[in-house]
Motif scaffolding. Structure first.
Motif, mmCIF file in Angstrom:
data_model
loop_
_atom_site.group_PDB
_atom_site.id
_atom_site.type_symbol
_atom_site.label_atom_id
_atom_site.label_comp_id
_atom_site.label_asym_id
_atom_site.label_seq_id
_atom_site.Cartn_x
_atom_site.Cartn_y
_atom_site.Cartn_z
ATOM 1 N N ALA A 100 -10.019 -64.426 155.699
ATOM 2 C CA ALA A 100 -9.323 -63.144 155.525
ATOM 3 C C ALA A 100 -7.961 -63.189 156.242
ATOM 4 N N SER A 291 -3.151 -57.735 152.230
ATOM 5 C CA SER A 291 -4.311 -58.301 152.923
ATOM 6 C C SER A 291 -5.264 -58.955 151.935
ATOM 7 N N GLN A 292 -6.122 -59.782 152.468
ATOM 8 C CA GLN A 292 -7.199 -60.419 151.700
ATOM 9 C C GLN A 292 -8.442 -60.430 152.562
ATOM 10 N N ARG A 296 -12.128 -62.876 148.964
ATOM 11 C CA ARG A 296 -10.917 -63.137 148.184
ATOM 12 C C ARG A 296 -10.412 -61.897 147.436
ATOM 13 N N ARG A 298 -7.858 -59.115 147.221
ATOM 14 C CA ARG A 298 -6.523 -58.894 147.783
ATOM 15 C C ARG A 298 -5.990 -57.513 147.406
#
Length: 435
Positions: A100, A291-292, A296, A298
């Motif tokens: 992340a 952000s991720q 996965r 995003r």
């Protein structure tokens, strides 16, 4: 990333130590002064003023303020840097299969809103410092003019006092010899002996004043106290055009650097007040966040942050800025009024001195004629030395009184010309601000 960091570091300033000197001394000869010209000796008043501008220790120290003000102006005019943030969250357990991360970039909007008035304030403040430096240069020139006047005219008085003392000393020696021989009673010649003692005291006082002035001039030029500065003589007689001076005084607010400095300081405070008013709005930052998560997924979008103006609405800074502006307004108004009053007062004093001089000239001429007649009569044996010396000393005293009046007229002329800027530099020329 490394390339970006290297590019940022390439533009950074570097530090170099500059230790203070262990010893420092003033110039021990005229040849060490900047702008010294041996062919210009003895120096005119203009030459002394030029040397003072180039070598005065206080002015050379004050010029550092120019550089500091320009550096502060540059700092206050810089845009705030955007803020970049980020974080990484390594997967430690759970169903996720990725690392992340979060990233953000924000820009302070409040500082952009107040940027223009802050730049205006910084420019006006830097210009105010330069105007103050010019006023200090004017004052240094004025002090140099007065010292030249006092030294040259003081030397004239010193020579007259020396002549009077020589005559009184010669008479004193004869009287003392006569008292020793029993030909004269000391009581009957007490006034003659007292006159010689008073003349000796006056001469010594004048000699001390001359030495003090010579040392002041040496200090003004950055010289050691014992260095003699030859001055050209005689000085041009006082010639002050009151009508022209009053005309210059009408534009004194544009001519006097101290008044210009106050105007620029007021302008800077006006801009500071506008910036404080604009800063009442809540501190606001706008940016973008992305952000991720560990699976996965995003996301990204704009970000806004601001402070709630519940307690601090910048009211304190606004009040301070207003009060400071009012203080500067009052100071400028008073300085303007007193500056014009000073000019008028000096012109009245100069006119009085002119009248006094006109009355002294015929009295001096009459005393000189009487002394010349007494000298011839004494040489022919028609009058005694006592009466002859009294008339000679009276003539010398009349001449000294005229010299003192002329000296005061020159001093008043120098003072009033300083107040209106007659013959003064009107901008920060290279020789005024250059280190």
């Amino acid at each position: 990333m490394a390339l970006m960091a290297g590019a940022c570091l390439a533009g950074c300033a570097t530090y170099q130590a500059r230790p203070l000197p262990e010893q420092a001394t003033s110039a021990s000869s005229l040849a060490q002064l900047h702008g010294y010209d041996a062919a210009a000796q003895p120096f005119s008043a203009d030459a002394i003023e030029r040397l003072a501008l180039l070598n005065n220790p206080d002015l050379r120290s004050a010029r550092a303020r120019h550089q500091a003000a320009q550096a502060q102006r540059q700092q206050d005019s810089v845009l705030p840097n955007p803020v970049v943030g980020g974080s990484i969250g390594y997967l430690l357990s759970g169903p996720g299969d990725a690392t992340a991360w979060t990233a953000s970039i924000t820009q302070d909007i409040t500082s952009l809103i107040t940027l223009k008035p802050r730049r205006e304030a910084a420019k006006a403040t830097a210009d105010e410092v330069d105007a103050s430096l010019l006023w200090e240069a004017w004052q240094t020139i004025g002090k140099a003019r007065l010292l030249v006047i006092d030294l040259v005219e003081g030397q004239r008085q010193l020579e007259l006092q020396q002549q009077a003392l020589d005559l009184l000393t010669q008479r004193e020696a004869r009287i003392t010899h006569a008292i020793g021989a029993g030909n004269v009673d000391r009581v009957t010649v007490a006034s003659d002996l007292s006159a010689a003692a008073d003349a000796r005291t006056a001469l010594h006082d004048q000699q001390r004043r001359q030495l003090d002035r010579q040392q002041q001039l040496a200090a003004l030029l950055g010289l050691k106290p014992g260095v003699a500065v030859p001055l050209a003589t005689p000085l041009a007689p006082a010639d002050l055009d009151a009508a022209s001076i009053r005309q210059d005084a009408d534009s004194i607010s544009r001519r006097r650097p101290d008044l210009v400095a106050l105007q620029l300081g007021y302008r800077a405070q006006e801009a500071t007040l506008r910036a404080a008013v604009l800063a009442q709005f809540p501190p606001l930052s706008i940016g973008y966040d992305a952000s991720q998560d560990n699976s996965r997924v995003r996301n990204g979008g704009p970000a806004v942050s601001f402070a709630l103006p519940i307690f601090d609405r910048n009211q304190g800074n606004v009040a301070i800025a207003k009060a400071t502006r009012e203080q500067l307004h009052q100071e400028y108004t008073v300085r303007m009024a007193t500056s014009r009053d000073e000019v008028d007062a000096l012109l009245d004093q100069y006119a009085q001195l002119q009248r006094q001089r006109r009355a002294l000239v015929p009295a001096q001429d009459d005393a000189v004629r009487a002394a010349a007649q007494a000298r011839r009569a004494w040489q022919d044996g028609l009058v005694d030395m006592r009466n002859y010396v009294d008339l000679e000393v009276a003539a010398l005293n009349r001449q000294a009184a005229l010299v003192a009046t002329e000296q005061t007229m020159l001093e008043q002329q120098a003072a009033v010309e300083l107040l209106v800027g007659r013959g003064m530099p009107t901008s920060l020329e290279q020789d005024v601000i250059a280190p």
